[in-house]
Design a protein around this motif. Structure first.
Motif, mmCIF file in Angstrom:
data_model
loop_
_atom_site.group_PDB
_atom_site.id
_atom_site.type_symbol
_atom_site.label_atom_id
_atom_site.label_comp_id
_atom_site.label_asym_id
_atom_site.label_seq_id
_atom_site.Cartn_x
_atom_site.Cartn_y
_atom_site.Cartn_z
ATOM 1 N N GLN A 1 0.714 -1.205 -0.308
ATOM 2 C CA GLN A 1 0.190 -0.402 0.234
ATOM 3 C C GLN A 1 0.815 1.161 0.133
ATOM 4 O O GLN A 1 1.451 1.625 0.835
ATOM 5 C CB GLN A 1 -1.059 -0.104 1.023
ATOM 6 N N ALA A 2 0.957 2.153 -1.479
ATOM 7 C CA ALA A 2 1.698 3.146 -1.499
ATOM 8 C C ALA A 2 0.643 4.618 -0.792
ATOM 9 O O ALA A 2 0.227 3.971 -2.199
ATOM 10 C CB ALA A 2 2.548 3.480 -2.744
ATOM 11 N N GLN A 3 1.281 5.274 -0.393
ATOM 12 C CA GLN A 3 0.269 6.638 0.596
ATOM 13 C C GLN A 3 1.781 8.005 0.881
ATOM 14 O O GLN A 3 2.430 7.547 0.923
ATOM 15 C CB GLN A 3 -0.158 5.930 1.227
ATOM 16 N N ALA A 4 0.533 8.898 1.027
ATOM 17 C CA ALA A 4 1.297 10.023 1.715
ATOM 18 C C ALA A 4 2.040 9.868 2.418
ATOM 19 O O ALA A 4 3.389 10.546 2.557
ATOM 20 C CB ALA A 4 0.600 11.317 1.695
ATOM 21 N N GLY A 5 1.586 8.906 3.574
ATOM 22 C CA GLY A 5 2.158 9.710 5.131
ATOM 23 C C GLY A 5 3.445 7.918 5.595
ATOM 24 O O GLY A 5 4.035 7.089 4.438
ATOM 25 N N GLY B 1 12.712 27.738 2.287
ATOM 26 C CA GLY B 1 12.469 26.768 2.757
ATOM 27 C C GLY B 1 11.172 27.132 2.099
ATOM 28 O O GLY B 1 10.256 28.237 1.329
ATOM 29 N N VAL B 2 10.567 25.982 0.879
ATOM 30 C CA VAL B 2 9.524 25.868 -0.035
ATOM 31 C C VAL B 2 9.076 24.478 0.605
ATOM 32 O O VAL B 2 9.121 23.494 0.452
ATOM 33 C CB VAL B 2 10.523 25.541 -1.857
ATOM 34 N N PRO B 3 7.567 24.747 0.582
ATOM 35 C CA PRO B 3 7.118 23.967 1.241
ATOM 36 C C PRO B 3 6.654 22.289 0.282
ATOM 37 O O PRO B 3 6.127 22.703 -0.672
ATOM 38 C CB PRO B 3 5.273 23.714 1.649
ATOM 39 N N ALA B 4 6.937 21.640 1.005
ATOM 40 C CA ALA B 4 6.099 20.137 -0.193
ATOM 41 C C ALA B 4 5.981 19.521 1.191
ATOM 42 O O ALA B 4 5.518 19.154 2.379
ATOM 43 C CB ALA B 4 7.418 19.642 -0.511
ATOM 44 N N PRO B 5 4.479 18.552 0.279
ATOM 45 C CA PRO B 5 3.510 17.548 1.453
ATOM 46 C C PRO B 5 4.564 16.604 2.124
ATOM 47 O O PRO B 5 4.733 15.810 3.137
ATOM 48 C CB PRO B 5 2.379 17.563 0.481
ATOM 49 N N ASN C 1 4.493 18.193 5.127
ATOM 50 C CA ASN C 1 3.138 17.527 6.038
ATOM 51 C C ASN C 1 2.733 16.394 6.035
ATOM 52 O O ASN C 1 2.071 16.014 7.294
ATOM 53 C CB ASN C 1 2.498 18.432 5.962
ATOM 54 N N ALA C 2 2.916 15.614 5.166
ATOM 55 C CA ALA C 2 2.798 14.418 5.015
ATOM 56 C C ALA C 2 3.504 13.302 5.534
ATOM 57 O O ALA C 2 3.126 12.124 5.364
ATOM 58 C CB ALA C 2 1.556 13.981 3.948
ATOM 59 N N GLN C 3 4.823 13.916 5.474
ATOM 60 C CA GLN C 3 6.087 12.925 5.352
ATOM 61 C C GLN C 3 7.057 13.735 6.443
ATOM 62 O O GLN C 3 8.048 13.948 6.032
ATOM 63 C CB GLN C 3 7.052 12.974 4.556
ATOM 64 N N LYS C 4 6.676 14.321 7.765
ATOM 65 C CA LYS C 4 7.476 14.494 8.756
ATOM 66 C C LYS C 4 9.498 14.573 8.604
ATOM 67 O O LYS C 4 9.860 15.387 9.258
ATOM 68 C CB LYS C 4 6.843 15.651 10.074
ATOM 69 N N THR C 5 9.207 13.236 8.651
ATOM 70 C CA THR C 5 10.950 12.914 9.074
ATOM 71 C C THR C 5 11.201 13.321 8.260
ATOM 72 O O THR C 5 12.747 13.645 8.156
ATOM 73 C CB THR C 5 10.297 11.327 8.915
ATOM 74 N N ILE C 6 11.243 14.000 7.187
ATOM 75 C CA ILE C 6 11.856 13.889 5.841
ATOM 76 C C ILE C 6 12.535 15.751 6.116
ATOM 77 O O ILE C 6 13.488 15.868 6.140
ATOM 78 C CB ILE C 6 11.204 13.717 4.511
#
Length: 311
Positions: free
Chosen positions: A52-56, A158-162, A133-138
């Protein structure tokens, strides 16, 4: 529950048990690793497996029982289980369990071959993907790279990316000056072709510089990477930050399922490598390496004791 973005199914005949592995988006390192693992579970453990590949990150799905496993980095597994780091305030998750260590994430900041940026310190004032926001670890890992060079978020634009895949797209379209990714990822290969070549920025190995990075990503270490045809952006022995990829699960997942899963992975390295070459770095004898503050699942512990990996 986070919305599933994609699903890749593997099936064989007459299998009663289905397991789900959550990974980050298609094209990411963990998704490619998850597909290799799923194929081994189908072929060797006779477990029908859904990737299951997902955003988070998929921790919520595993904790709730909606999925059996997810693929994570080691420190994020500890943070989620203990309610610390990015999960501060969410409370501890006592149902989370550890299935085993897999391969090192060798991670790096990549720039275009023709960019004037020669070091991480040169990123000062440059456009760097942020927020995630969907992968804060990065965001934490990128911050650790900046800290290694004595920089912080205040020193860059900073350039926001999800998530990590979107920031790769932003890099290819020229919206940011640098791209973070684990070596061997499909997105690096795509970016390398799209921008006329990428180049990795080496980290500082001075003890104080390494400590600054480790303060943000506990358990991280420096690994020297040699040039190889499968690794874009490395033309000489290069020091990079690394940390372990781990497999997380839930206490309620049946012992037999976890036992068969870790046994199949432990015994079939070459099959994993055939699907995803970075598994060449996999050391099966290290699967029982402890994970801070996260207990082994009983099924994993049973196999590791039988295999002589735990006493």
């Amino acid at each position: 529950m986070l919305r599933l973005m994609a699903a890749l199914c593997f099936a064989t005949a007459a299998q009663a048990q289905t397991v789900g592995i959550v990974t980050t988006p298609a094209g990411s390192f963990s998704n490619s690793a998850g597909q290799a693992m799923a194929k081994v579970l189908v072929d060797k453990a006779k477990l029908r497996t859904v990737v299951q590949a997902q955003a988070g990150t998929g921790f919520e799905e595993v904790e709730s029982g909606a999925a059996d496993f997810n693929v994570s980095n080691s420190f994020d597994g500890t943070f989620y289980t203990t309610g610390t780091g990015e999960y501060q305030g969410n409370g501890a998750k006592p149902a989370m369990r550890y299935a085993g260590a897999l391969i090192p994430y060798r991670v790096a900041m990549h720039v275009r071959n023709d960019a004037p940026i020669k070091s991480i310190a040169d990123l000062k004032g440059k456009r760097v993907s942020s927020d995630f926001n969907a992968q804060k670890t990065i965001a934490r890992i990128i911050e650790a790279h900046l800290a290694n060079a004595g920089l912080g978020w205040k020193d860059v634009v900073g350039v926001p990316a999800p998530n990590v895949v979107r920031q790769a797209e932003d890099f290819m379209s020229g919206k940011v000056d640098v791209m973070f990714f684990a070596l061997g990822s499909a997105s690096i290969k795509q970016a390398n072709a799209a921008v006329g070549g990428v180049r990795v920025l080496e980290v500082d190995t001075a003890p104080e510089a390494v400590k600054r990075a480790q303060a943000l990503i506990p358990g991280a270490y420096v690994m020297q990477v040699a040039p190889h045809p499968s690794v874009e952006g490395v033309t000489k022995p290069t020091n990079l930050i690394a940390f372990d990829m781990v497999m997380m699960t839930n206490a309620k997942v049946k012992d037999d399922v976890v036992y068969r899963t870790v046994k199949a992975l432990h015994e079939n390295k070459q099959d994993l490598v055939a699907t995803f070459p970075p598994f060449a770095l996999f050391q099966p004898q290290n699967m029982a390496k402890p994970l801070q503050d996260v207990p082994f699942h009983a099924g994993a512990e049973k196999f590791y004791r039988e295999a002589g990996l735990l006493k």
